[in-house]
Each structure stands twice: as C-alpha cells, then as structure tokens.
Write a protein that holds these residues in place. Structure first.
Motif, PDB file in Angstrom:
ATOM      1  N   GLU A  34       0.846  -1.229  -0.025  1.00 49.87           N
ATOM      2  CA  GLU A  34       0.078   0.104  -0.004  1.00 49.87           C
ATOM      3  C   GLU A  34       0.926   1.088   0.333  1.00 49.87           C
ATOM      4  O   GLU A  34       1.758   1.328   0.601  1.00 49.87           O
ATOM      5  N   LEU A  36       1.769   4.707   1.108  1.00 54.05           N
ATOM      6  CA  LEU A  36       1.363   5.389   2.199  1.00 54.05           C
ATOM      7  C   LEU A  36       1.927   7.148   1.508  1.00 54.05           C
ATOM      8  O   LEU A  36       0.844   7.933   1.968  1.00 54.05           O
ATOM      9  N   SER A  37       2.891   7.266   0.928  1.00 49.70           N
ATOM     10  CA  SER A  37       3.009   8.394   0.478  1.00 49.70           C
ATOM     11  C   SER A  37       4.166   8.352  -0.555  1.00 49.70           C
ATOM     12  O   SER A  37       4.972   7.574  -0.516  1.00 49.70           O
ATOM     13  N   GLU A  53       6.921   5.740   0.485  1.00 47.27           N
ATOM     14  CA  GLU A  53       6.717   5.142   1.596  1.00 47.27           C
ATOM     15  C   GLU A  53       5.777   4.003   1.274  1.00 47.27           C
ATOM     16  O   GLU A  53       4.591   4.453   1.057  1.00 47.27           O
ATOM     17  N   ARG A  55       3.687   0.157   2.842  1.00 47.64           N
ATOM     18  CA  ARG A  55       3.293  -0.821   3.883  1.00 47.64           C
ATOM     19  C   ARG A  55       3.085  -2.244   3.164  1.00 47.64           C
ATOM     20  O   ARG A  55       2.114  -2.152   2.363  1.00 47.64           O
ATOM     21  N   LEU A  62       6.854  -1.603   7.258  1.00 48.00           N
ATOM     22  CA  LEU A  62       6.929  -0.033   6.686  1.00 48.00           C
ATOM     23  C   LEU A  62       8.270   0.183   6.137  1.00 48.00           C
ATOM     24  O   LEU A  62       9.118   0.013   6.700  1.00 48.00           O
ATOM     25  N   SER A 157      -5.751  -0.558   0.508  1.00 47.77           N
ATOM     26  CA  SER A 157      -4.468  -1.236   0.701  1.00 47.77           C
ATOM     27  C   SER A 157      -4.944  -2.669  -0.051  1.00 47.77           C
ATOM     28  O   SER A 157      -6.107  -2.849  -0.415  1.00 47.77           O
TER      29      SER A 157
END
Length: 189
Positions: A34, A36-37, A53, A55, A62, A157
């Motif tokens: 997923e 995140l950024s 970033e 996950r 992470l 996600s």
C-alpha cells in the motif's frame, strides 16, 4: 534475485509510455504494498529522485524507499532504483508490434526475497494493462470505472481490495439466491 514477466497490451506504444511519467499510479497498482506517500514523482526525467513510503501487505512492514530514475528512454526503457534496507531495481522495456505493445518488467533485488515476490509480478503487470486499457476507452462506463479506480480503489490497501471483492461476490451470490427463491416461490414449483 532476478524476476521477469511480460504482457501484451492491445494498445500502441505511444498510448502506454506516457502513463509511466507519473509513477504514483504505477506504484499504487502493485499488489505487494500500500503506498502511504510518494513525493517528487509527478513528471519524471532521468536522474530525478523521489521518496516512496509503502506498507507491505503480507508482512505489514513499513519501508521508506529513496528512489531514483536511472534510465529513461522515451518509448523504450524506464529503470527505477529503490534504495532501502533491501534495495530493488525495476526496469520496464516497451516493445511495439503495431496496435499491440509488449511490456516486460524485470526486477533485481540484492537479497533473496520470499517466493511471493515472483507471484505478484505478473498480477502487477496485469493490473497495469487493465488500467491502461480502461484509461484509453472513451465510453461512459469506462469513465465511471476510471473515476472509481482513481478516487477509491488505488487508495486502498491490497487487503482492503480483497475484502471489497469478497463482499461484492458474497452480495452477488446472495442476490442470485434471492432471485432463485422468488422464481421458485412465484412460479409454483
């Protein structure tokens, strides 16, 4: 570890390559993680650096990748290096066969990854191909699906996507049984 997969996409190359100038959607289509950024990956050129970033879905780890565009040959090759504890190098090769294109993805990881890494490379390519086909259609239905993909699906996600699919399938099966019940009940069987 070296991984490689390829897929045929029923679109000419000039409709495929521009998608990869913005890396965010490509990374979000990866079933392994997923996003995140992501920073600095809007319209890339050779030598550009970006932050990613993620996950990982299976392990919940992470990872902050420092990415760099190592090679970018318009319509031919895109090579990205993702530096972290376990660095990755992803190279895309684009081949043109008239109205059909061949997209080949190679990935090199310094450390041996789990067998899941190999199994998820082909689904990543398939989801990219499906998205590109959807993006290049000009029907109201395809515009709706693209809007849904961009606004909701790509922000979920991978486990969230699986849950949504299971709920939709369960609801469809329940609806079919309801229709079957109505047919049996009102048809007098």
């Amino acid at each position: 570890m070296n991984l490689s997969a390829s897929i045929r996409i029923p679109l000419p190359q000039e409709k495929i390559f521009p998608f990869f100038y913005g890396l965010e959607k490509w990374f979000r289509l990866n079933p392994q993680w997923e996003v995140l950024s992501i920073e600095g990956a809007c319209h890339i050129k050779k030598g550009d650096r970006f932050g990613l970033e993620v996950r990982y879905d299976r392990t919940e780890n992470l990872v902050n990748y420092d990415g760099v565009v190592e090679e970018l040959i318009d319509g031919s090759v895109l090579s990205i290096r993702l530096d972290a504890e376990k660095p990755r190098r992803i190279t895309l090769h684009f081949g043109d066969k008239g109205d059909t294109s061949i997209l080949r993805q190679e990935e090199v990881m310094e450390n041996e990854g789990p067998p899941m890494e190999y199994r998820e490379l082909t689904p990543w390519l398939k989801s990219v191909a499906w998205y590109l086909i959807l993006q290049n259609k000009n029907t109201p239905w395809s515009k709706f699906w693209k809007f849904f993909m961009d606004r909701l699906w790509l922000k979920m996600s991978p486990s969230g996507r699986r849950i949504v699919l299971l709920v939709v399938i369960a609801e469809a099966v329940g609806f079919m049984f309801f229709l079957l019940f109505l047919i049996v009940h009102y048809a007098g069987f």
